[in-house]
Design a protein around this motif. Structure first.
Motif, PDB file in Angstrom:
ATOM      1  N   TYR A 135      12.919  -1.217   0.376  1.00  0.00           N
ATOM      2  CA  TYR A 135      11.795  -1.980   0.921  1.00  0.00           C
ATOM      3  C   TYR A 135      12.315  -3.163   1.719  1.00  0.00           C
ATOM      4  CZ  TYR A 135      12.933  -4.674  -3.249  1.00  0.00           C
ATOM      5  OH  TYR A 135      13.599  -5.376  -4.207  1.00  0.00           O
ATOM      6  N   PRO A 136      11.555  -3.605   2.719  1.00  0.00           N
ATOM      7  CA  PRO A 136      11.996  -4.760   3.508  1.00  0.00           C
ATOM      8  C   PRO A 136      12.160  -5.983   2.615  1.00  0.00           C
ATOM      9  CG  PRO A 136      10.170  -3.618   4.565  1.00  0.00           C
ATOM     10  CD  PRO A 136      10.295  -3.052   3.187  1.00  0.00           C
ATOM     11  N   GLU A 137      13.259  -6.702   2.774  1.00  0.00           N
ATOM     12  CA  GLU A 137      13.559  -7.841   1.911  1.00  0.00           C
ATOM     13  C   GLU A 137      12.436  -8.870   1.878  1.00  0.00           C
ATOM     14  OE1 GLU A 137      16.082  -8.526  -0.145  1.00  0.00           O
ATOM     15  OE2 GLU A 137      16.813  -6.496   0.178  1.00  0.00           O
ATOM     16  N   LYS A 141       0.827  -1.206   0.000  1.00  0.00           N
ATOM     17  CA  LYS A 141       0.000   0.000   0.000  1.00  0.00           C
ATOM     18  C   LYS A 141       0.863   1.258   0.000  1.00  0.00           C
ATOM     19  CE  LYS A 141      -3.835   2.389   0.390  1.00  0.00           C
ATOM     20  NZ  LYS A 141      -4.787   2.492  -0.736  1.00  0.00           N
ATOM     21  N   ALA A 142       1.914   1.249   0.815  1.00  0.00           N
ATOM     22  CA  ALA A 142       2.801   2.412   0.894  1.00  0.00           C
ATOM     23  C   ALA A 142       3.429   2.726  -0.455  1.00  0.00           C
ATOM     24  CB  ALA A 142       3.891   2.163   1.940  1.00  0.00           C
ATOM     25  N   TYR A 143       3.910   1.691  -1.142  1.00  0.00           N
ATOM     26  CA  TYR A 143       4.570   1.912  -2.433  1.00  0.00           C
ATOM     27  C   TYR A 143       3.582   2.316  -3.521  1.00  0.00           C
ATOM     28  CZ  TYR A 143       9.139   0.510  -0.849  1.00  0.00           C
ATOM     29  OH  TYR A 143      10.335   0.469  -0.194  1.00  0.00           O
ATOM     30  N   LYS A 167       9.151  -8.436  -0.869  1.00  0.00           N
ATOM     31  CA  LYS A 167       9.332  -8.195  -2.299  1.00  0.00           C
ATOM     32  C   LYS A 167       8.091  -8.542  -3.109  1.00  0.00           C
ATOM     33  CE  LYS A 167      14.353  -8.682  -2.538  1.00  0.00           C
ATOM     34  NZ  LYS A 167      15.471  -9.444  -3.102  1.00  0.00           N
ATOM     35  N   ARG A 168       7.177  -9.315  -2.505  1.00  0.00           N
ATOM     36  CA  ARG A 168       5.980  -9.714  -3.247  1.00  0.00           C
ATOM     37  C   ARG A 168       5.135  -8.533  -3.711  1.00  0.00           C
ATOM     38  NH1 ARG A 168       3.431 -13.755   0.943  1.00  0.00           N
ATOM     39  NH2 ARG A 168       4.615 -12.385   2.325  1.00  0.00           N
ATOM     40  N   TYR A 169       5.298  -7.361  -3.088  1.00  0.00           N
ATOM     41  CA  TYR A 169       4.489  -6.210  -3.513  1.00  0.00           C
ATOM     42  C   TYR A 169       4.796  -5.830  -4.959  1.00  0.00           C
ATOM     43  CZ  TYR A 169       7.974  -2.532  -3.811  1.00  0.00           C
ATOM     44  OH  TYR A 169       9.011  -1.746  -4.218  1.00  0.00           O
ATOM     45  N   TRP A 170       6.015  -6.204  -5.446  1.00  0.00           N
ATOM     46  CA  TRP A 170       6.371  -5.873  -6.826  1.00  0.00           C
ATOM     47  C   TRP A 170       5.415  -6.523  -7.823  1.00  0.00           C
ATOM     48  CZ3 TRP A 170       9.552  -2.109  -7.900  1.00  0.00           C
ATOM     49  CH2 TRP A 170      10.590  -1.810  -7.031  1.00  0.00           C
ATOM     50  N   VAL A 203      10.329   2.111   2.925  1.00  0.00           N
ATOM     51  CA  VAL A 203       9.699   1.774   4.206  1.00  0.00           C
ATOM     52  C   VAL A 203      10.794   1.232   5.113  1.00  0.00           C
ATOM     53  CG1 VAL A 203       8.071   0.262   5.391  1.00  0.00           C
ATOM     54  CG2 VAL A 203       7.455   1.246   3.172  1.00  0.00           C
ATOM     55  N   ILE A 204      10.867   1.737   6.341  1.00  0.00           N
ATOM     56  CA  ILE A 204      11.883   1.270   7.283  1.00  0.00           C
ATOM     57  C   ILE A 204      11.274   1.186   8.675  1.00  0.00           C
ATOM     58  CG2 ILE A 204      12.768   3.595   7.738  1.00  0.00           C
ATOM     59  CD1 ILE A 204      15.577   2.312   7.980  1.00  0.00           C
TER      60      ILE A 204
END
Length: 208
Positions: free
Chosen positions: A126-128, A93-95, A131-134, A102-103
């Protein structure tokens, strides 16, 4: 000198961000904000803002809806989200709303410094594990078809953007002003049907 807006409820976290910026070797003028309604007013007052650091739980943020509206008119503004908790849906959502990173607030000062430097250089953080958000990006065939709408200069800008260059760096490479590069990017956004730099970078990942 960079202009950095730090929007966080906690004076301690705002101070921590300033220490992180200093540790990263960045020369910054910092503007401290405690609530979302101050963000728009401060952006109007501070010309050429280079970075917005945003507390995910800032009052009035409304689960990033306000951020999405803001970045519709400030498409080049990098935003680093700081949060206490993280999940795949939260990061996605953030991206999609336009954030550049995001940190976790629990991150070390060293990691915070690295994140600040990375986002300011145009990278996407992004948190490792998330990555599924891609995967939530326009279809590749759609993007390839849309590329035919770009002019040669727009394709050149897109190619430079692929390597993480800033607008100023792209302008130097193409012997164009930074303002002209911004205009090219605005047209690229429309033609590829994306609405901010983050979504554009996500789209590029699918077609290179």
């Amino acid at each position: 000198m960079l202009n950095v807006l730090i929007a966080d409820r906690s004076p301690a976290y705002r101070l921590g961000v300033q220490i992180g910026l200093k540790n990263a070797g960045l020369d910054c003028a910092c503007w401290e904000i405690e609530a979302w309604h101050e963000v728009q007013a401060t952006l109007a007052r501070v010309q050429n803002t280079d970075l917005l650091i945003l507390d995910a739980c800032l009052p009035e943020l409304d689960y990033f809806r306000q951020l999405e509206r803001l970045l519709a008119s400030h498409v080049e503004l990098p935003v680093l989200i700081m949060t206490d908790l993280v999940s795949t849906s939260f990061v996605r959502k953030a991206y999609l709303c336009g954030a550049s990173g995001v940190i976790l607030k629990s991150s070390s000062l060293e990691k915070l410094s690295e994140a600040l430097s990375s986002v300011l250089k145009g990278s996407f953080l992004y948190p490792e594990k998330d990555k599924r958000y891609w995967l939530n990006t326009p279809g590749r065939d759609f993007l390839v078809a849309r590329l035919t709408l770009l002019s040669e200069k727009e394709k050149c800008v897109l190619n430079h953007l692929k390597y993480g260059l800033s607008n100023k760096q792209i302008g130097l490479q193409m012997c164009l002003t930074e303002s002209t590069i911004k205009n090219h990017l605005s047209r690229i956004y429309r033609k590829l049907d994306v609405y901010n730099r983050t979504r554009l970078a996500m789209s590029i990942q699918q077609i290179v």
